[in-house]
Scaffold this motif. Structure first.
Motif, PDB file in Angstrom:
ATOM      1  N   ARG A  90       0.847  -1.203   0.000  1.00 36.11           N
ATOM      2  CA  ARG A  90       0.000   0.000   0.000  1.00 36.11           C
ATOM      3  C   ARG A  90       0.879   1.248   0.000  1.00 36.11           C
ATOM      4  N   LEU A  91       0.229   2.406  -0.154  1.00 37.12           N
ATOM      5  CA  LEU A  91       0.908   3.687   0.032  1.00 37.12           C
ATOM      6  C   LEU A  91       0.998   3.921   1.535  1.00 37.12           C
ATOM      7  N   SER A  92       2.207   4.078   2.038  1.00 36.01           N
ATOM      8  CA  SER A  92       2.399   4.163   3.481  1.00 36.01           C
ATOM      9  C   SER A  92       1.836   5.455   4.068  1.00 36.01           C
ATOM     10  N   PRO A  93       1.030   5.355   5.133  1.00 35.91           N
ATOM     11  CA  PRO A  93       0.559   6.566   5.819  1.00 35.91           C
ATOM     12  C   PRO A  93       1.574   7.066   6.850  1.00 35.91           C
ATOM     13  N   PHE A  94       2.732   6.380   6.936  1.00 31.20           N
ATOM     14  CA  PHE A  94       3.703   6.702   7.980  1.00 31.20           C
ATOM     15  C   PHE A  94       5.003   7.319   7.449  1.00 31.20           C
ATOM     16  N   ASN A  95       5.020   7.701   6.165  1.00 33.15           N
ATOM     17  CA  ASN A  95       6.187   8.455   5.690  1.00 33.15           C
ATOM     18  C   ASN A  95       5.701   9.675   4.902  1.00 33.15           C
ATOM     19  N   SER A  96       6.458  10.719   4.967  1.00 34.20           N
ATOM     20  CA  SER A  96       6.035  12.009   4.405  1.00 34.20           C
ATOM     21  C   SER A  96       5.893  11.978   2.888  1.00 34.20           C
ATOM     22  N   ASP A  97       6.634  11.081   2.235  1.00 29.56           N
ATOM     23  CA  ASP A  97       6.582  10.998   0.774  1.00 29.56           C
ATOM     24  C   ASP A  97       5.443  10.117   0.282  1.00 29.56           C
ATOM     25  N   ASN A  98       4.730   9.460   1.226  1.00 30.44           N
ATOM     26  CA  ASN A  98       3.592   8.601   0.870  1.00 30.44           C
ATOM     27  C   ASN A  98       3.986   7.552  -0.168  1.00 30.44           C
ATOM     28  N   LEU A  99       5.161   6.939   0.042  1.00 28.58           N
ATOM     29  CA  LEU A  99       5.673   5.953  -0.909  1.00 28.58           C
ATOM     30  C   LEU A  99       5.002   4.603  -0.726  1.00 28.58           C
ATOM     31  N   ARG A 100       5.079   3.790  -1.767  1.00 28.13           N
ATOM     32  CA  ARG A 100       4.529   2.441  -1.666  1.00 28.13           C
ATOM     33  C   ARG A 100       5.398   1.620  -0.704  1.00 28.13           C
ATOM     34  N   GLN A 101       4.742   0.891   0.176  1.00 29.38           N
ATOM     35  CA  GLN A 101       5.437   0.139   1.216  1.00 29.38           C
ATOM     36  C   GLN A 101       4.918  -1.303   1.243  1.00 29.38           C
ATOM     37  N   THR A 102       5.850  -2.234   1.391  1.00 32.66           N
ATOM     38  CA  THR A 102       5.478  -3.643   1.557  1.00 32.66           C
ATOM     39  C   THR A 102       5.741  -4.036   3.007  1.00 32.66           C
ATOM     40  N   SER A 103       4.731  -4.582   3.660  1.00 33.52           N
ATOM     41  CA  SER A 103       4.830  -4.970   5.065  1.00 33.52           C
ATOM     42  C   SER A 103       4.441  -6.431   5.220  1.00 33.52           C
ATOM     43  N   PHE A 104       4.961  -7.041   6.268  1.00 27.10           N
ATOM     44  CA  PHE A 104       4.676  -8.450   6.534  1.00 27.10           C
ATOM     45  C   PHE A 104       4.203  -8.635   7.975  1.00 27.10           C
ATOM     46  N   ALA A 105       3.333  -9.592   8.160  1.00 30.53           N
ATOM     47  CA  ALA A 105       2.914 -10.001   9.503  1.00 30.53           C
ATOM     48  C   ALA A 105       2.707 -11.504   9.489  1.00 30.53           C
ATOM     49  N   LYS A 106       3.076 -12.125  10.568  1.00 32.27           N
ATOM     50  CA  LYS A 106       2.946 -13.580  10.673  1.00 32.27           C
ATOM     51  C   LYS A 106       1.756 -13.929  11.551  1.00 32.27           C
ATOM     52  N   VAL A 107       0.903 -14.806  11.051  1.00 31.86           N
ATOM     53  CA  VAL A 107      -0.245 -15.296  11.809  1.00 31.86           C
ATOM     54  C   VAL A 107       0.021 -16.746  12.184  1.00 31.86           C
ATOM     55  N   GLU A 108      -0.132 -17.047  13.455  1.00 28.00           N
ATOM     56  CA  GLU A 108       0.052 -18.411  13.948  1.00 28.00           C
ATOM     57  C   GLU A 108      -1.279 -18.890  14.505  1.00 28.00           C
ATOM     58  N   VAL A 109      -1.786 -20.006  14.001  1.00 28.24           N
ATOM     59  CA  VAL A 109      -3.073 -20.552  14.445  1.00 28.24           C
ATOM     60  C   VAL A 109      -2.834 -21.924  15.070  1.00 28.24           C
ATOM     61  N   LEU A 110      -3.221 -22.067  16.337  1.00 31.78           N
ATOM     62  CA  LEU A 110      -3.003 -23.302  17.082  1.00 31.78           C
ATOM     63  C   LEU A 110      -4.325 -23.843  17.608  1.00 31.78           C
ATOM     64  N   PRO A 111      -4.458 -25.157  17.704  1.00 28.71           N
ATOM     65  CA  PRO A 111      -5.633 -25.714  18.385  1.00 28.71           C
ATOM     66  C   PRO A 111      -5.469 -25.529  19.883  1.00 28.71           C
ATOM     67  N   VAL A 171      -3.041  -6.378  -1.790  1.00 26.56           N
ATOM     68  CA  VAL A 171      -2.504  -5.229  -2.528  1.00 26.56           C
ATOM     69  C   VAL A 171      -3.565  -4.124  -2.563  1.00 26.56           C
ATOM     70  N   LEU A 172      -3.212  -2.966  -2.009  1.00 22.76           N
ATOM     71  CA  LEU A 172      -4.120  -1.815  -2.016  1.00 22.76           C
ATOM     72  C   LEU A 172      -3.692  -0.757  -3.025  1.00 22.76           C
ATOM     73  N   HIS A 173      -2.451  -0.863  -3.510  1.00 20.77           N
ATOM     74  CA  HIS A 173      -1.926   0.078  -4.513  1.00 20.77           C
ATOM     75  C   HIS A 173      -0.776  -0.608  -5.266  1.00 20.77           C
ATOM     76  N   PRO A 174      -0.665  -0.488  -6.583  1.00 18.39           N
ATOM     77  CA  PRO A 174      -1.392   0.403  -7.497  1.00 18.39           C
ATOM     78  C   PRO A 174      -2.734  -0.159  -7.977  1.00 18.39           C
ATOM     79  N   TYR A 175      -3.086  -1.361  -7.594  1.00 24.15           N
ATOM     80  CA  TYR A 175      -4.396  -1.931  -7.925  1.00 24.15           C
ATOM     81  C   TYR A 175      -4.918  -2.574  -6.653  1.00 24.15           C
TER      82      TYR A 175
END
Length: 363
Positions: free
Chosen positions: A196-217, A320-324
């Motif tokens: 997405r376009l990052s809301p956390f940098n002044s240039d509003n550049l495209r940013q790729t972020s990762f998060a890990k989801v762990e699902v356990l019984p 993907v929220l940007h560019p599509y």
């Protein structure tokens, strides 16, 4: 009317077969044993055991009752159809259509026949690469699963959380309680990628972020996964989280390390060290159970430590929220062009696609 008779008989057969496959009769017997135990005079002597009993009853009832009701209604339909009363035909046809639709939805439970699929779930979300954006992304995923849970009458309890430095969360651990919650969410386990376009940098550049989801019984019965006390290192320390003065000024936080595998579980949300230790042991047993399934090990002593680095690189879905605009699951190839709806909790399409693929692979 003859066609309706044939259709209703087929529906009776299909429902009976599903009930057999799902072992509903065995669940009924188990439920009766729990109810009998709850009637004993000393039932509330052990409060924890009593609460566990009632939770197990509620879980079994959620599994049994819909199938009992459907079975009764399809038998009533078949009996009325056998009468051959043409005057009833339009009404019975409408009833057949409604019951058939219910069966089509409910038979998805046949895809949830894994070892722990009926269990509640422990879901952990960890911010990965991407700094503040990744921490914000982790919170977005937390909101997504919370909204999915709300729509499906699944209870959510936050059992541990670490807040981000500027925004979002570094990590959180949730307990989700409901029918087949682990079976439905197990396909969410893995790395989720956001563009997405990052809301956390002044240039509003495209940013790729990762998060890990762990699902356990959730394994809350100590006998279900036996853990040798000699294999544990238990550390207590002062909580740094929210919860009032007593949480932050006493050594209530607990960190348990399973020495053979290197798995570490830290819990600090509760005021009591005993409560935190119980919660940590539940999470540890759940992680060991999951690892046991993944490594096809018969005993806990046969387990090797999880390969965190390999798991972290196991990207399962891109948002993907940007560019599509697109959400794509890289395992099932299922796609959605409406990421806003997906992030609002409408993830059933991805859950169903994963269950359909794994069910077909195991058929």
């Amino acid at each position: 009317m003859q066609e309706l008779q044939k259709q209703s008989k087929a529906l009776v057969s299909n429902v009976s077969q599903a009930i057999s496959q799902l072992q509903i009769k065995d669940a009924e017997a188990q439920l009766q044993k729990l109810r009998d135990k709850a009637q004993k005079p000393d039932f509330w002597t052990d409060n924890i055991s009593a609460q566990t009993n009632l939770k197990q009853q509620a879980k079994l009832e959620r599994k049994i009752n819909p199938w009992q009701e459907l079975e009764q209604e399809v038998h009533e339909l078949a009996e009325l159809a056998e009468l051959g009363d043409e005057a009833l035909s339009p009404e019975l046809q409408k009833k057949f259509t409604a019951l058939s639709s219910r069966y089509e939805v409910m038979k998805n439970e046949l895809k949830l026949s894994g070892r722990y699929d009926e269990h509640d779930a422990i879901v952990s979300i960890h911010a990965g690469a991407g700094g503040t954006d990744a921490q914000d992304w982790a919170q977005m995923l937390l909101r997504m699963y919370a909204r999915w849970a709300e729509a499906h009458e699944v209870q959510v309890e936050v059992i541990d959380e670490s807040v981000g430095d500027e925004a979002g969360i570094k990590s959180t651990t949730l307990e989700l309680s409901g029918a087949y919650v682990y079976g439905k969410l197990k396909g969410e386990d893995g790395v989720h990628r956001l563009v997405r376009l990052s809301p956390f940098n002044s240039d509003n550049l495209r940013q790729t972020s990762f998060a890990k989801v762990e699902v356990l019984p959730k394994i809350d019965e100590p006998d279900a996964v036996e853990v040798d006390e000699k294999d544990l290192r238990v550390d207590v320390y002062r909580s740094g989280g929210k919860g009032g003065q007593s949480v932050n000024t006493t050594d209530s936080a607990v960190r348990i390390t399973h020495l053979p595998t290197g798995i570490v579980v830290a819990i600090q949300n509760e005021r009591s060290q005993i409560q935190n230790k119980e919660t940590a042991m539940t999470v540890l047993r759940s992680r060991l159970a999951q690892l046991q399934v993944e490594q096809h090990a018969e005993k806990i002593t046969e387990l090797k430590g999880p390969n965190e680095q390999a798991a972290w690189g196991n990207q399962i879905r891109s948002y993907v929220l940007h560019p599509y605009k697109q959400v794509k699951d890289l395992r099932t190839k299922h796609e959605s062009s409406d990421p806003d709806s997906v992030l609002a909790g409408n993830i059933d399409q991805f859950i169903d696609a994963y269950l359909e693929q794994t069910y077909a692979d195991n058929a």
